[in-house]
Design a protein around this motif. Structure first.
Motif, PDB file in Angstrom:
ATOM      1  N   GLY A   1      11.842  -4.707   5.108  1.00  9.32           N
ATOM      2  CA  GLY A   1      11.933  -3.753   4.020  1.00  9.32           C
ATOM      3  C   GLY A   1      10.758  -3.742   3.077  1.00  9.32           C
ATOM      4  O   GLY A   1       9.622  -4.052   3.435  1.00  9.32           O
ATOM      5  N   GLY A   2      11.060  -3.392   1.842  1.00  6.65           N
ATOM      6  CA  GLY A   2      10.056  -3.214   0.809  1.00  6.65           C
ATOM      7  C   GLY A   2      10.184  -4.246  -0.295  1.00  6.65           C
ATOM      8  O   GLY A   2      10.680  -5.356  -0.073  1.00  6.65           O
TER       9      GLY A   2
ATOM     10  N   ASP B   1       0.837  -1.204   0.000  1.00  7.91           N
ATOM     11  CA  ASP B   1       0.000   0.000   0.000  1.00  7.91           C
ATOM     12  C   ASP B   1       0.874   1.257   0.000  1.00  7.91           C
ATOM     13  O   ASP B   1       0.614   2.210  -0.745  1.00  7.91           O
ATOM     14  N   ILE B   2       1.899   1.254   0.845  1.00 12.81           N
ATOM     15  CA  ILE B   2       2.815   2.399   0.909  1.00 12.81           C
ATOM     16  C   ILE B   2       3.555   2.566  -0.414  1.00 12.81           C
ATOM     17  O   ILE B   2       3.689   3.685  -0.936  1.00 12.81           O
ATOM     18  N   PHE B   3       4.024   1.473  -0.982  1.00 14.09           N
ATOM     19  CA  PHE B   3       4.733   1.506  -2.268  1.00 14.09           C
ATOM     20  C   PHE B   3       3.868   2.158  -3.341  1.00 14.09           C
ATOM     21  O   PHE B   3       4.331   3.022  -4.098  1.00 14.09           O
ATOM     22  N   ASN B   4       2.611   1.782  -3.390  1.00 15.90           N
ATOM     23  CA  ASN B   4       1.717   2.326  -4.412  1.00 15.90           C
ATOM     24  C   ASN B   4       1.406   3.797  -4.179  1.00 15.90           C
ATOM     25  O   ASN B   4       1.281   4.570  -5.142  1.00 15.90           O
ATOM     26  N   GLU B   5       1.282   4.215  -2.926  1.00 16.43           N
ATOM     27  CA  GLU B   5       1.030   5.629  -2.649  1.00 16.43           C
ATOM     28  C   GLU B   5       2.258   6.473  -3.006  1.00 16.43           C
ATOM     29  O   GLU B   5       2.124   7.577  -3.561  1.00 16.43           O
ATOM     30  N   ILE B   6       3.446   5.970  -2.700  1.00 11.30           N
ATOM     31  CA  ILE B   6       4.666   6.684  -3.082  1.00 11.30           C
ATOM     32  C   ILE B   6       4.771   6.770  -4.594  1.00 11.30           C
ATOM     33  O   ILE B   6       5.124   7.824  -5.155  1.00 11.30           O
TER      34      ILE B   6
END
Length: 340
Positions: A322-323, A174-179
């Protein structure tokens, strides 16, 4: 020099006014050869995202609207930095560069000219102001108390990496997509995730060919704590276990309660009920408790996975918190270790 957690409102306001006035002379006068991280982002950005209207990013503090994709991005936590690298970007500033290099896989490396911004919970606000960022990405674990100060410098989005419920892998994505939305790289994010999912399928096939499909295992990160071995056994909601679920491995560590940070601080005796599984471990080469402190522990030496050589040490740069890049590297390390 000791980093400061904050600077006075008057000083901060004056710095912002001064740098805004200077901005009319150019967006980045740190270098005349076009070689800084920020200048590379501007060159790569082109007209991407132009004419698409405002971008809305959802984050822990609500929603943020940007007129256009952010180019000069400050990252104050490693998950966010890694996410930018996966999208083909470099931050203009990053917290704890040296520690990042020590712990993170080389695939997630930051460029040498990415500015050091101090420790995560006390970032250098004056340095951030000087960078003139379009966007700051901050984490609630370290920077929530200074959110307003950060947001006064530049539009700031804030994320919690460790949710109070649910799993860390879903949260990470979710964070990856928002960034990706914030920097105008949603297509790149979709391509990266598609490639990652394909990588999982290929890894699953390799494990099946090595007769390791559905392998029962536990994953432990070891470190020293006052010269004793501290063992962090990863739980089913952690990013790492969720990643290995996707290649078919079967985690046996079930603590019976939700662990927000994704691990149980474990004593050696607690591992006795799961000793018939395979152990995957991670430790820094300079702090390898598995080959130092634990070698003289009789309970440890009597565990079945130790006696039967079913303990596989992954590379120390395998980052379990991590990511998307860390997820890929974890899978590669596990497959490499389990293949004959």
């Amino acid at each position: 020099m000791k980093q400061r957690k904050g600077i006075s409102g008057l000083v901060l306001t004056l710095l912002i006014i001064f740098l805004t006035a200077c901005g009319s002379a150019g967006t980045n006068n740190a270098s005349s050869d076009g070689g800084t991280a920020g200048e590379r982002q501007q060159a790569d950005a082109g007209t991407e995202g132009a004419g698409t209207g405002p971008i809305t990013i959802k984050h822990d503090k609500g929603e943020l609207k940007l007129d256009k994709p952010a180019v000069r991005v400050v990252s104050l936590d490693w998950l966010f930095t890694e996410s930018l690298v996966a999208l083909g970007m470099q931050p203009v500033g990053n917290a704890e560069n040296e520690e990042y290099k020590n712990w993170m896989p080389s695939e997630a490396a930051v460029a040498d000219d990415v500015m050091e911004l101090g420790i995560k919970d006390e970032p250098d606000l004056e340095a951030i102001v000087a960078l003139k960022p379009d966007l700051i990405i901050a984490g609630t674990a370290y920077q929530e108390a200074i959110y307003d100060q950060l947001n006064a410098i530049a539009p700031t989005i804030m994320f919690t990496q460790y949710p109070a419920d649910g799993d860390q892998y879903t949260r990470m994505m979710d964070i990856f997509n928002e960034i990706a939305a914030a920097v105008g790289k949603t297509e790149e994010a979709e391509q990266y995730v598609a490639g990652l999912n394909q990588h999982y399928e290929e890894a699953k096939a390799k494990l099946a060919a090595a007769d390791q499909a559905d392998l029962p295992y536990l994953l432990i990160q070891g470190r020293s704590d006052q010269n004793a071995a501290a063992l962090w056994t990863m739980t089913e909601t952690s990013m790492a276990i969720q990643t290995l679920d996707r290649i078919g491995l079967q985690n046996v560590w079930k603590p019976g309660k939700f662990e927000q940070y994704g691990y149980t601080d474990t004593g050696v005796e607690q591992l006795i009920p799961v000793q018939d599984a395979t152990l995957l471990s991670v430790a820094q080469q300079t702090d390898d408790v598995f080959n130092q402190q634990l070698t003289t522990n009789s309970v440890w030496n009597d565990l079945a996975f130790v006696k039967e050589n079913r303990h596989y040490a992954l590379d120390g740069s395998t980052w379990l918190f991590g990511g998307p890049i860390s997820a890929k590297v974890l899978v590669d390390e596990v497959v490499k270790s389990l293949q004959p």
